[in-house]
Scaffold this motif. Structure first.
Motif, PDB file in Angstrom:
ATOM      1  N   PHE A   1       3.280  -2.299  -5.164  1.00 27.53           N
ATOM      2  CA  PHE A   1       3.990  -1.672  -6.031  1.00 27.53           C
ATOM      3  C   PHE A   1       3.412  -2.202  -7.558  1.00 27.53           C
ATOM      4  O   PHE A   1       4.124  -1.560  -7.963  1.00 27.53           O
ATOM      5  CB  PHE A   1       5.155  -3.167  -5.416  1.00 27.53           C
ATOM      6  CG  PHE A   1       5.993  -2.933  -6.634  1.00 27.53           C
ATOM      7  CD1 PHE A   1       7.460  -2.261  -6.690  1.00 27.53           C
ATOM      8  CD2 PHE A   1       6.813  -4.249  -6.684  1.00 27.53           C
ATOM      9  CE1 PHE A   1       7.968  -2.386  -7.703  1.00 27.53           C
ATOM     10  CE2 PHE A   1       7.593  -4.083  -7.855  1.00 27.53           C
ATOM     11  CZ  PHE A   1       8.467  -3.295  -8.347  1.00 27.53           C
TER      12      PHE A   1
ATOM     13  N   HIS B   1       2.227   1.436  -8.502  1.00 28.70           N
ATOM     14  CA  HIS B   1       3.151   2.556  -9.121  1.00 28.70           C
ATOM     15  C   HIS B   1       3.418   2.076 -10.439  1.00 28.70           C
ATOM     16  O   HIS B   1       4.222   3.191 -10.936  1.00 28.70           O
ATOM     17  CB  HIS B   1       4.121   1.621  -7.687  1.00 28.70           C
ATOM     18  CG  HIS B   1       3.701   2.858  -6.503  1.00 28.70           C
ATOM     19  ND1 HIS B   1       2.786   2.573  -5.118  1.00 28.70           N
ATOM     20  CD2 HIS B   1       4.196   4.059  -5.486  1.00 28.70           C
ATOM     21  CE1 HIS B   1       2.758   2.978  -4.611  1.00 28.70           C
ATOM     22  NE2 HIS B   1       3.348   4.185  -4.907  1.00 28.70           N
TER      23      HIS B   1
ATOM     24  N   GLN C   1       2.723   5.249 -11.508  1.00 31.18           N
ATOM     25  CA  GLN C   1       3.592   6.320 -11.294  1.00 31.18           C
ATOM     26  C   GLN C   1       4.674   6.065 -12.202  1.00 31.18           C
ATOM     27  O   GLN C   1       5.747   6.774 -12.900  1.00 31.18           O
ATOM     28  CB  GLN C   1       4.342   6.356  -9.711  1.00 31.18           C
ATOM     29  CG  GLN C   1       5.219   6.818  -9.294  1.00 31.18           C
ATOM     30  CD  GLN C   1       6.042   6.448  -8.177  1.00 31.18           C
ATOM     31  OE1 GLN C   1       5.751   7.162  -7.043  1.00 31.18           O
ATOM     32  NE2 GLN C   1       7.140   6.009  -8.720  1.00 31.18           N
ATOM     33  N   ASN C   2       5.162   4.503 -12.736  1.00 25.03           N
ATOM     34  CA  ASN C   2       6.627   5.093 -13.723  1.00 25.03           C
ATOM     35  C   ASN C   2       6.117   5.488 -14.866  1.00 25.03           C
ATOM     36  O   ASN C   2       7.173   6.590 -15.874  1.00 25.03           O
ATOM     37  CB  ASN C   2       7.393   4.155 -13.383  1.00 25.03           C
ATOM     38  CG  ASN C   2       7.691   3.838 -11.695  1.00 25.03           C
ATOM     39  OD1 ASN C   2       7.614   4.854 -10.956  1.00 25.03           O
ATOM     40  ND2 ASN C   2       8.324   2.667 -11.776  1.00 25.03           N
TER      41      ASN C   2
ATOM     42  N   VAL D   1       0.869   7.692  -6.180  1.00 25.96           N
ATOM     43  CA  VAL D   1       1.540   7.745  -7.116  1.00 25.96           C
ATOM     44  C   VAL D   1       1.524   9.183  -7.006  1.00 25.96           C
ATOM     45  O   VAL D   1       2.434   9.505  -7.732  1.00 25.96           O
ATOM     46  CB  VAL D   1       0.549   7.328  -8.093  1.00 25.96           C
ATOM     47  CG1 VAL D   1       0.825   7.394  -9.231  1.00 25.96           C
ATOM     48  CG2 VAL D   1       0.802   5.298  -7.683  1.00 25.96           C
TER      49      VAL D   1
ATOM     50  N   TYR E   1       4.428  10.764  -5.469  1.00 26.35           N
ATOM     51  CA  TYR E   1       5.843  10.683  -5.878  1.00 26.35           C
ATOM     52  C   TYR E   1       6.169  10.617  -7.569  1.00 26.35           C
ATOM     53  O   TYR E   1       7.593  10.308  -7.558  1.00 26.35           O
ATOM     54  CB  TYR E   1       6.498   9.000  -4.998  1.00 26.35           C
ATOM     55  CG  TYR E   1       6.792   8.968  -3.724  1.00 26.35           C
ATOM     56  CD1 TYR E   1       7.142  10.376  -3.320  1.00 26.35           C
ATOM     57  CD2 TYR E   1       6.071   8.735  -2.833  1.00 26.35           C
ATOM     58  CE1 TYR E   1       7.943  10.286  -1.958  1.00 26.35           C
ATOM     59  CE2 TYR E   1       5.811   8.748  -1.357  1.00 26.35           C
ATOM     60  CZ  TYR E   1       7.259  10.142  -0.783  1.00 26.35           C
ATOM     61  OH  TYR E   1       7.835   9.938   0.026  1.00 26.35           O
TER      62      TYR E   1
ATOM     63  N   SER F   1      12.953   1.556 -10.599  1.00 26.00           N
ATOM     64  CA  SER F   1      12.476   0.787 -10.427  1.00 26.00           C
ATOM     65  C   SER F   1      12.604  -0.317  -9.618  1.00 26.00           C
ATOM     66  O   SER F   1      11.895  -0.372  -8.566  1.00 26.00           O
ATOM     67  CB  SER F   1      12.075  -0.704 -11.731  1.00 26.00           C
ATOM     68  OG  SER F   1      11.956  -0.209 -12.615  1.00 26.00           O
TER      69      SER F   1
ATOM     70  N   THR G   1      11.090   2.188  -6.438  1.00 25.63           N
ATOM     71  CA  THR G   1      10.391   2.188  -6.332  1.00 25.63           C
ATOM     72  C   THR G   1       9.981   1.214  -5.170  1.00 25.63           C
ATOM     73  O   THR G   1       9.047   0.373  -4.729  1.00 25.63           O
ATOM     74  CB  THR G   1       9.075   2.078  -7.490  1.00 25.63           C
ATOM     75  OG1 THR G   1       9.806   3.001  -8.241  1.00 25.63           O
ATOM     76  CG2 THR G   1       8.264   1.963  -6.827  1.00 25.63           C
TER      77      THR G   1
ATOM     78  N   ASN H   1       8.589   1.106  -1.765  1.00 28.91           N
ATOM     79  CA  ASN H   1       7.129   0.623  -1.409  1.00 28.91           C
ATOM     80  C   ASN H   1       7.216  -0.823  -0.374  1.00 28.91           C
ATOM     81  O   ASN H   1       6.640  -0.705   0.552  1.00 28.91           O
ATOM     82  CB  ASN H   1       6.620  -0.472  -2.749  1.00 28.91           C
ATOM     83  CG  ASN H   1       6.181   0.985  -3.660  1.00 28.91           C
ATOM     84  OD1 ASN H   1       6.058   0.523  -4.647  1.00 28.91           O
ATOM     85  ND2 ASN H   1       6.108   2.050  -3.109  1.00 28.91           N
TER      86      ASN H   1
END
Lengths: 279, 316
Positions: free
Chosen positions: B89, B92, B96-97, B180, B183, B233, B236, B240
């Protein structure tokens, strides 16, 4: 949009960053597709080269078509996805209509109850779902998958369609009532056609997780006759893991339907997301 | 729930005859949703309080949880999976974000040419199934196939290459980064949508005050897209802590090497369904599912009550 455009230099940097990331996003897919058309030695000798007449080979595809039941898996996936989407759209729209059109006691509560499933994944109930499917004899049937995916898709469908149905004009519906239409014909003949764009968005959102799911096919329907394409290619690739031609060909075959659908629906999908359908 | 519907149908009876059509409209969705989703969820929570002793189902209270958290056979793999899941998590959230936000910011540059093409291309990986994504990356990262060393060589970093997926120290990071890669499209699209919704007047006013470029992003756009960052968030988080497929395709059900990529989803699969010599255990499976449920529920509640309420909403 009366603002001046950014300087050419800055614009160039923006494009550079986007192109680099686009390459990162597309490169693996590209690499798989080109190598699936090459013979074994070319795959290893020159992984980045395009298939040339000398290195061109379809041996991977021959293996896949001979060994795997891909037509059947594809058919299973298609049936499961199409039927689930049909029920999600029909039942979801009906429930959304009831919630948005009528005022009755428990309306808000019902909406919240249905919205629970947007955040809580259905997977967590797997233990009892499998138990229930065993008890009803639905294990290893496509029906089991269809039921699960319909339940999984409904919450978001009701939520999105509810928002859209509130925008359908009351005058139209009341005019229908004065003309003696029943509530059912108002729903099917007046409201449904008007929310068709929203239905398409919901269909695309529902379709992707169903088509790609591995968990429920693995647990509820792993038999040969009911494998979906996702599970089927997982098992096939697992067996042929040292046969690179076959693996690359199977991957390419699995990508193609997604690519075609994406080409057809990408506008719908992206418009759906950016219009704030999922906020 | 059916009592509420019936009483509501009756409640409407003062003005009109019983409005059975409301029930007809709601019934199919409610029935399927309740029977296939809610009841199994409740049943799973209930099962976590029972265990089989001498072939009979016995109520053990929180005993299963005690075993899961403390028993030598279970605790090590459970805490390992939980820790890995938090790392999964965290990667990510940290990779990712921010990339998603950055891409969205680039895409929403006014008068950007080929924006539709970039958008379509960048979102493509999100649509591929885990099986495709998992195997493609397994091939690319494989030391047998020279693709990654060759590419690293191009930028002069060949010495950095190692079989990341096969080493306990790097496997979890590699798997997380694959996820990542797949997504990043979702935060990108949601943030992009939020940025399109910022009215031009606000940005023009900022420009009149000389706030452009970077400072415009930090001072104007970022505060306005904070609600969307909250949403990505929590999406995710839920995704996750419910993940399974990617680890299963890349590393198998044992989540190797040496359990280093084991997360709660793969642990649940092995425990509940059984794997190789291990026999499936329904009660412990339900216990793990309950723990996952509680983690996800607390995340969602935290979001709904703590974050979303405090977030200021801007009305234009």
């Amino acid at each position: 949009m009366a603002r001046p455009t950014a300087s050419p230099f800055r614009m160039g940097l923006v494009h550079l960053a986007l192109v680099i990331y686009t390459l990162i996003a597309l490169f693996p897919v590209f690499l798989t597709v080109i190598n699936s058309f090459k013979d074994r030695s070319a795959i290893f000798r020159d992984p980045l080269g395009l298939p040339m007449p000398k290195s061109f080979s379809l041996v991977g595809y021959e293996t896949v078509l001979k060994q795997g039941d891909f037509a059947l898996y594809f058919q299973n996936s298609f049936i499961v996805t199409a039927v689930s989407i049909f029920f999600v759209l029909l039942f979801g729209a009906m429930a959304a209509f009831a919630l948005s059109e009528y005022r009755f006691r428990g309306n808000t509560l019902m909406g919240l109850y249905l919205a629970l499933g947007i955040m809580i994944p259905i997977r967590l109930g797997t233990v009892a779902i499998l138990q229930g499917m065993v008890a009803t004899g639905l294990v290893n049937t496509l029906t089991a998958l269809i039921l699960v995916y319909t339940a999984q898709g409904l919450p978001l469908a009701v939520f999105i369609l509810n928002e859209f149905m509130r925008t359908v004009s009351d005058d139209l519906k009341n005019a229908g009532r004065i003309d003696g239409l029943s509530e059912y014909s108002i729903f099917f003949r007046l409201v449904l056609p008007l929310v068709r764009p929203a239905m398409a968005t919901v269909a695309v959102f529902t379709m992707i997780p169903i088509w790609n799911d591995l968990w429920f096919p693995l647990i509820l329907a792993p038999s040969d006759a009911t494998k979906t394409i996702t599970l089927g290619s997982q098992v096939f690739i697992g067996q042929f893991v040292t046969n690179w031609n076959a693996v690359l060909a199977a991957l390419t075959l699995a990508i193609v339907p997604v690519l075609v659908l994406y080409m057809l629906f990408s506008r719908q999908l992206i418009r759906g997301i950016t219009a704030g359908a999922v906020k | 729930m059916s009592t509420i519907e019936q009483s509501s149908a009756i409640a409407g009876g003062d003005r009109r005859p019983r409005r059975w059509h409301i029930l007809v409209f709601l019934a199919p969705a409610l029935l399927i949703y309740t029977a296939v989703m809610i009841l199994p969820l409740i049943e799973t929570l209930r099962l976590s309080l029972f265990n089989v002793r001498d072939g009979q189902s016995v109520f053990v209270g929180l005993g299963n949880f005690g075993v899961l958290f403390g028993d030598t056979r279970w605790a090590a793999s459970f805490w390992n999976a939980l820790k890995n899941n938090f790392v999964f998590f965290a990667i990510h959230m940290l990779v990712q974000n921010p990339i998603g936000v950055a891409l969205a910011a680039l895409l929403s540059v006014p008068k950007l040419r080929f924006a539709a093409f970039y958008r379509t291309a960048l979102f493509l990986p999100t649509l591929l199934s885990f099986v495709i994504v998992g195997f493609i990356w397994k091939l690319i990262l494989s030391p047998i196939w020279g693709v990654s060393p060759f590419l690293l060589d191009l930028v002069g970093l060949k010495s950095l290459f190692s079989p990341w997926l096969g080493k306990p120290g790097s496997a979890l990071i590699a798997v997380s980064l694959i996820s990542v890669w797949q997504y990043v499209g979702i935060p990108m699209m949601l943030i992009y949508a939020a940025m399109l919704n910022i009215p031009d007047e606000v940005l023009e006013a900022a420009e009149c005050d000389g706030i452009t470029g970077w400072s415009q992003f930090w001072k104007i756009k970022l505060p306005l897209i904070l609600p969307s960052i909250g949403i990505i968030s929590i999406l995710t988080f839920v995704g996750n802590f419910n993940a399974f497929d990617l680890v299963y395709t890349v590393q198998g059900a044992l989540a190797g090497p040496d359990g280093s990529t084991d997360i709660l989803g793969t642990l649940l699969y092995r425990v509940f369904f059984g794997f190789q010599l291990q026999i499936g255990d329904k009660s412990m499976g339900a216990t793990i599912a309950t723990v996952m449920f509680l983690i996800i529920l607390s995340g969602v509640c935290l979001y709904l009550f703590a974050i979303q309420r405090r977030m200021r909403r801007y009305q234009f």
